[in-house]
Enzyme design. Structure first.
Site, PDB file in Angstrom:
ATOM      1  N   TYR A 117     -50.076 -61.049  35.709  1.00 35.76           N
ATOM      2  CA  TYR A 117     -49.340 -61.041  34.445  1.00 35.76           C
ATOM      3  C   TYR A 117     -50.116 -60.260  33.386  1.00 35.76           C
ATOM      4  O   TYR A 117     -51.345 -60.173  33.437  1.00 35.76           O
ATOM      5  CB  TYR A 117     -49.117 -62.464  33.933  1.00 35.76           C
ATOM      6  N   ASP A 127     -39.164 -66.928  32.080  1.00 42.15           N
ATOM      7  CA  ASP A 127     -38.456 -67.647  31.023  1.00 42.15           C
ATOM      8  C   ASP A 127     -37.701 -66.706  30.086  1.00 42.15           C
ATOM      9  O   ASP A 127     -37.860 -65.484  30.133  1.00 42.15           O
ATOM     10  CB  ASP A 127     -39.445 -68.470  30.193  1.00 42.15           C
TER      11      ASP A 127
END
EC number: 5.4.99.12
Length: 244
Positions: free
Chosen positions: A110, A52
């Site tokens: 992540y 994003d």
């Protein structure tokens, strides 16, 4: 025809995410333009993760099909001369034609960085999430451990997710602190839309005492988004690695 795989690092601050959009600068579009400038070809660059706006990557994986005669391992050198400083091709190689960066991925890792200090950092403001509250780190560690395993993560996804199932398996989770930096890492077979950021937001609420660590299993079982914490900001999130 040849299939070329790229491993990419980027600072997502100045990009509207990975995926191409009309009238917006994205990482995918920027690299595709560089490839066209190098080879003359308009390619479709396939990314493993559609990060994003503001999210960073240390190990994004992508691939594209080319008729160029440039050796696979030389694309990194050639493209890095054409790309802006906030995007770097760390590695390039020719791979089998059936390799697909997104569909062949078996898992991802992540990292989320929190800058825990009374005052923000001028240098780290786009690369960490500043939190001024004192955090109960041990409670956050206990809470993080509950995410391990296979669960329905409906409570930890934003609306707009196109995933067919909200069941995911988390294989590794850790929370470490070094001076003012709190580092959260999580690996699994896949992640729902905003899942990592919502998990971090929930851990933050544990850290400030709004949620108890032992409430996490109940929140998971509820499958209700309103039970979990808020979505943490994008700037602290990094795609570290994609597994195949």
């Amino acid at each position: 025809m040849r299939n070329v795989k790229l491993i990419i690092e980027y600072d997502g601050t100045n990009y509207h995410g990975w995926q191409k959009q009309k009238n917006a600068k994205t990482v995918q579009d920027t690299i595709e333009r560089a490839i066209k400038g190098l080879t003359g070809e308009k390619v479709d660059l396939i990314g493993a993760s559609r990060t994003d706006f503001g999210v960073h990557a240390l190990g994004q994986v992508a691939n594209f099909i080319t008729n160029s005669g440039i050796p696979g391992d030389r694309f990194s050198y050639a493209l890095n001369r054409m790309l802006p400083d906030d995007i770097v091709i760390k590695e390039s190689q020719e791979v089998d034609m059936d390799f697909h960066a997104r569909y062949k991925a078996k898992g991802k890792r992540y990292r989320y960085l929190i800058y825990n200090s009374q005052f923000p950092s001028a240098l780290l403001r786009h690369r960490t999430y500043h939190v001024s509250h004192k955090l109960d780190f041990e409670s956050m560690q206990r809470a993080a451990s509950y995410f391990l395993g296979t669960h329905d993560f409906s409570a930890f996804r934003s609306s707009g997710s196109s995933a067919k199932t909200s069941v995911r398996t988390i294989t590794d989770v850790s929370l470490e602190r070094e001076d003012k930096i709190v580092k959260f890492e999580i690996a699994g077979d896949g992640f729902l839309y905003n899942m990592v950021r919502i998990i971090v937001g929930t851990l933050m609420e544990v850290g400030i005492g709004k949620i108890r660590a032992d409430e996490i299993p109940q929140i998971i079982e509820s499958r209700k988004r309103k039970r979990a914490g808020r979505t943490a900001p994008a700037e602290g999130l990094y795609l570290v690695e994609v597994y195949y």
